[in-house]
Design a protein around this motif. Sequence first.
Motif, PDB file in Angstrom:
ATOM      1  N   CYS A   1       0.810  -1.198   0.000  1.00  0.00           N
ATOM      2  CA  CYS A   1       0.000   0.000   0.000  1.00  0.00           C
ATOM      3  C   CYS A   1       0.857   1.266   0.000  1.00  0.00           C
ATOM      4  O   CYS A   1       0.337   2.339  -0.186  1.00  0.00           O
ATOM      5  CB  CYS A   1      -0.962  -0.021   1.162  1.00  0.00           C
ATOM      6  N   VAL A   2       2.155   1.132   0.218  1.00  0.00           N
ATOM      7  CA  VAL A   2       3.027   2.318   0.200  1.00  0.00           C
ATOM      8  C   VAL A   2       4.093   2.220  -0.888  1.00  0.00           C
ATOM      9  O   VAL A   2       5.097   2.918  -0.842  1.00  0.00           O
ATOM     10  CB  VAL A   2       3.692   2.548   1.575  1.00  0.00           C
ATOM     11  N   ALA A   3       3.857   1.386  -1.876  1.00  0.00           N
ATOM     12  CA  ALA A   3       4.841   1.182  -2.941  1.00  0.00           C
ATOM     13  C   ALA A   3       5.151   2.476  -3.676  1.00  0.00           C
ATOM     14  O   ALA A   3       6.272   2.650  -4.188  1.00  0.00           O
ATOM     15  CB  ALA A   3       4.344   0.128  -3.918  1.00  0.00           C
ATOM     16  N   PHE A   4       4.205   3.404  -3.731  1.00  0.00           N
ATOM     17  CA  PHE A   4       4.441   4.666  -4.429  1.00  0.00           C
ATOM     18  C   PHE A   4       5.540   5.501  -3.762  1.00  0.00           C
ATOM     19  O   PHE A   4       6.080   6.426  -4.367  1.00  0.00           O
ATOM     20  CB  PHE A   4       3.141   5.476  -4.531  1.00  0.00           C
ATOM     21  N   LEU A   5       5.902   5.178  -2.528  1.00  0.00           N
ATOM     22  CA  LEU A   5       6.963   5.898  -1.819  1.00  0.00           C
ATOM     23  C   LEU A   5       8.361   5.403  -2.189  1.00  0.00           C
ATOM     24  O   LEU A   5       9.353   5.971  -1.745  1.00  0.00           O
ATOM     25  CB  LEU A   5       6.778   5.760  -0.304  1.00  0.00           C
ATOM     26  N   PHE A   6       8.435   4.350  -3.006  1.00  0.00           N
ATOM     27  CA  PHE A   6       9.713   3.738  -3.352  1.00  0.00           C
ATOM     28  C   PHE A   6       9.861   3.601  -4.860  1.00  0.00           C
ATOM     29  O   PHE A   6       8.877   3.487  -5.582  1.00  0.00           O
ATOM     30  CB  PHE A   6       9.826   2.348  -2.707  1.00  0.00           C
ATOM     31  N   LYS A   7      11.118   3.575  -5.290  1.00  0.00           N
ATOM     32  CA  LYS A   7      11.435   3.379  -6.701  1.00  0.00           C
ATOM     33  C   LYS A   7      12.359   2.168  -6.809  1.00  0.00           C
ATOM     34  O   LYS A   7      13.356   2.075  -6.090  1.00  0.00           O
ATOM     35  CB  LYS A   7      12.136   4.619  -7.255  1.00  0.00           C
ATOM     36  N   LYS A   8      12.038   1.240  -7.695  1.00  0.00           N
ATOM     37  CA  LYS A   8      12.876   0.066  -7.894  1.00  0.00           C
ATOM     38  C   LYS A   8      14.118   0.474  -8.679  1.00  0.00           C
ATOM     39  O   LYS A   8      14.008   1.089  -9.741  1.00  0.00           O
ATOM     40  CB  LYS A   8      12.112  -1.007  -8.653  1.00  0.00           C
ATOM     41  N   GLN A   9      15.303   0.153  -8.128  1.00  0.00           N
ATOM     42  CA  GLN A   9      16.561   0.489  -8.779  1.00  0.00           C
ATOM     43  C   GLN A   9      17.590  -0.604  -8.570  1.00  0.00           C
ATOM     44  O   GLN A   9      17.568  -1.307  -7.564  1.00  0.00           O
ATOM     45  CB  GLN A   9      17.136   1.792  -8.217  1.00  0.00           C
ATOM     46  N   GLY A  10      18.496  -0.725  -9.535  1.00  0.00           N
ATOM     47  CA  GLY A  10      19.650  -1.589  -9.373  1.00  0.00           C
ATOM     48  C   GLY A  10      20.643  -0.897  -8.463  1.00  0.00           C
ATOM     49  O   GLY A  10      20.790   0.324  -8.507  1.00  0.00           O
ATOM     50  N   TYR A  11      21.312  -1.664  -7.616  1.00  0.00           N
ATOM     51  CA  TYR A  11      22.229  -1.099  -6.620  1.00  0.00           C
ATOM     52  C   TYR A  11      23.489  -1.944  -6.587  1.00  0.00           C
ATOM     53  O   TYR A  11      23.420  -3.161  -6.423  1.00  0.00           O
ATOM     54  CB  TYR A  11      21.535  -1.091  -5.259  1.00  0.00           C
ATOM     55  N   LEU A  12      24.638  -1.305  -6.782  1.00  0.00           N
ATOM     56  CA  LEU A  12      25.928  -1.996  -6.738  1.00  0.00           C
ATOM     57  C   LEU A  12      26.831  -1.316  -5.724  1.00  0.00           C
ATOM     58  O   LEU A  12      26.762  -0.096  -5.541  1.00  0.00           O
ATOM     59  CB  LEU A  12      26.625  -1.945  -8.103  1.00  0.00           C
ATOM     60  N   ILE A  13      27.684  -2.115  -5.091  1.00  0.00           N
ATOM     61  CA  ILE A  13      28.679  -1.597  -4.156  1.00  0.00           C
ATOM     62  C   ILE A  13      30.055  -2.021  -4.646  1.00  0.00           C
ATOM     63  O   ILE A  13      30.280  -3.190  -4.956  1.00  0.00           O
ATOM     64  CB  ILE A  13      28.442  -2.141  -2.734  1.00  0.00           C
ATOM     65  N   LEU A  14      30.956  -1.038  -4.716  1.00  0.00           N
ATOM     66  CA  LEU A  14      32.353  -1.291  -5.052  1.00  0.00           C
ATOM     67  C   LEU A  14      33.207  -0.796  -3.897  1.00  0.00           C
ATOM     68  O   LEU A  14      32.908   0.259  -3.318  1.00  0.00           O
ATOM     69  CB  LEU A  14      32.765  -0.541  -6.318  1.00  0.00           C
ATOM     70  N   PRO A  15      34.267  -1.501  -3.549  1.00  0.00           N
ATOM     71  CA  PRO A  15      35.131  -1.022  -2.468  1.00  0.00           C
ATOM     72  C   PRO A  15      35.924   0.201  -2.925  1.00  0.00           C
ATOM     73  O   PRO A  15      36.214   0.348  -4.118  1.00  0.00           O
ATOM     74  CB  PRO A  15      36.053  -2.209  -2.197  1.00  0.00           C
ATOM     75  N   LYS A  16      36.256   1.070  -1.994  1.00  0.00           N
ATOM     76  CA  LYS A  16      37.068   2.248  -2.339  1.00  0.00           C
ATOM     77  C   LYS A  16      38.423   1.832  -2.877  1.00  0.00           C
ATOM     78  O   LYS A  16      39.057   2.568  -3.622  1.00  0.00           O
ATOM     79  CB  LYS A  16      37.244   3.161  -1.118  1.00  0.00           C
ATOM     80  N   LYS A  71      22.339  -5.892  -6.564  1.00  0.00           N
ATOM     81  CA  LYS A  71      20.971  -6.364  -6.341  1.00  0.00           C
ATOM     82  C   LYS A  71      19.982  -5.279  -6.725  1.00  0.00           C
ATOM     83  O   LYS A  71      20.350  -4.117  -6.894  1.00  0.00           O
ATOM     84  CB  LYS A  71      20.767  -6.767  -4.879  1.00  0.00           C
ATOM     85  N   VAL A  72      18.748  -5.679  -6.865  1.00  0.00           N
ATOM     86  CA  VAL A  72      17.662  -4.730  -7.113  1.00  0.00           C
ATOM     87  C   VAL A  72      17.062  -4.382  -5.762  1.00  0.00           C
ATOM     88  O   VAL A  72      16.782  -5.268  -4.953  1.00  0.00           O
ATOM     89  CB  VAL A  72      16.602  -5.323  -8.060  1.00  0.00           C
ATOM     90  N   GLU A  73      16.915  -3.096  -5.512  1.00  0.00           N
ATOM     91  CA  GLU A  73      16.380  -2.610  -4.239  1.00  0.00           C
ATOM     92  C   GLU A  73      15.243  -1.636  -4.469  1.00  0.00           C
ATOM     93  O   GLU A  73      15.113  -1.075  -5.552  1.00  0.00           O
ATOM     94  CB  GLU A  73      17.467  -1.864  -3.447  1.00  0.00           C
ATOM     95  N   MET A  74      14.478  -1.420  -3.427  1.00  0.00           N
ATOM     96  CA  MET A  74      13.457  -0.383  -3.427  1.00  0.00           C
ATOM     97  C   MET A  74      14.052   0.810  -2.682  1.00  0.00           C
ATOM     98  O   MET A  74      14.334   0.728  -1.492  1.00  0.00           O
ATOM     99  CB  MET A  74      12.186  -0.872  -2.744  1.00  0.00           C
ATOM    100  N   VAL A  75      14.251   1.909  -3.402  1.00  0.00           N
ATOM    101  CA  VAL A  75      14.891   3.095  -2.843  1.00  0.00           C
ATOM    102  C   VAL A  75      13.808   4.120  -2.511  1.00  0.00           C
ATOM    103  O   VAL A  75      12.952   4.425  -3.356  1.00  0.00           O
ATOM    104  CB  VAL A  75      15.902   3.683  -3.855  1.00  0.00           C
ATOM    105  N   PRO A  76      13.816   4.672  -1.287  1.00  0.00           N
ATOM    106  CA  PRO A  76      12.764   5.618  -0.911  1.00  0.00           C
ATOM    107  C   PRO A  76      12.854   6.929  -1.691  1.00  0.00           C
ATOM    108  O   PRO A  76      13.948   7.458  -1.920  1.00  0.00           O
ATOM    109  CB  PRO A  76      12.996   5.857   0.578  1.00  0.00           C
ATOM    110  N   ALA A  77      11.697   7.441  -2.099  1.00  0.00           N
ATOM    111  CA  ALA A  77      11.633   8.724  -2.794  1.00  0.00           C
ATOM    112  C   ALA A  77      11.839   9.875  -1.811  1.00  0.00           C
ATOM    113  O   ALA A  77      12.416  10.904  -2.154  1.00  0.00           O
ATOM    114  CB  ALA A  77      10.300   8.870  -3.506  1.00  0.00           C
ATOM    115  N   ALA A 108      12.624   0.614   4.054  1.00  0.00           N
ATOM    116  CA  ALA A 108      12.029   1.653   4.886  1.00  0.00           C
ATOM    117  C   ALA A 108      12.503   3.022   4.426  1.00  0.00           C
ATOM    118  O   ALA A 108      13.533   3.146   3.760  1.00  0.00           O
ATOM    119  CB  ALA A 108      12.402   1.425   6.350  1.00  0.00           C
ATOM    120  N   ASN A 109      11.774   4.046   4.808  1.00  0.00           N
ATOM    121  CA  ASN A 109      12.143   5.400   4.418  1.00  0.00           C
ATOM    122  C   ASN A 109      12.420   6.290   5.629  1.00  0.00           C
ATOM    123  O   ASN A 109      12.239   7.493   5.575  1.00  0.00           O
ATOM    124  CB  ASN A 109      11.065   6.023   3.527  1.00  0.00           C
ATOM    125  N   PHE A 110      12.898   5.704   6.719  1.00  0.00           N
ATOM    126  CA  PHE A 110      13.208   6.513   7.898  1.00  0.00           C
ATOM    127  C   PHE A 110      14.680   6.939   7.873  1.00  0.00           C
ATOM    128  O   PHE A 110      15.521   6.304   7.259  1.00  0.00           O
ATOM    129  CB  PHE A 110      12.877   5.782   9.200  1.00  0.00           C
TER     130      PHE A 110
END
Length: 120
Positions: A1-16, A71-77, A108-110
């Motif tokens: 019911c709160v999916a509109f608060l998130f955007k599906k995006q690909g997310y990668l992490i690379l070490p410094k 991975k694919v994540e839901m990123v808060p707007a 979560a979007n906190f």
Amino acid sequence: CVAFLFKKQGYLILPKSAGNEDVVMEAVLDAGAEDFFAEDPDLYEVYTAPEDLHKVKTALESRGFSVEQAKVEMVPATQVRLEDKRADQMIRLMDAFEDHDDVQNVWANFDIDANLLEAS
């Protein structure tokens, strides 16, 4: 019911340790990523369109970069700042989710102060 608060995006992490920020950012953007962040002292964060995640990961690995996570994540707007009692309640709720065997992912979007998170 709160999916509109998130955007599906690909997310990668690379070490410094992957290299100089400018070199890594150029490689990431050339690979087709949408966004690049170097705010964390230990890692680079890369965001892509969900359908481009594998393409960007493969392109970076072919150039010799090690990708720690992809991975694919839901990123808060938007984010909601929580303090004091409300922050403590949210931390306890997130801990309960992590301890539950049937819960696989929670987004979560906190926004809670890092010092408060470390203290709990």
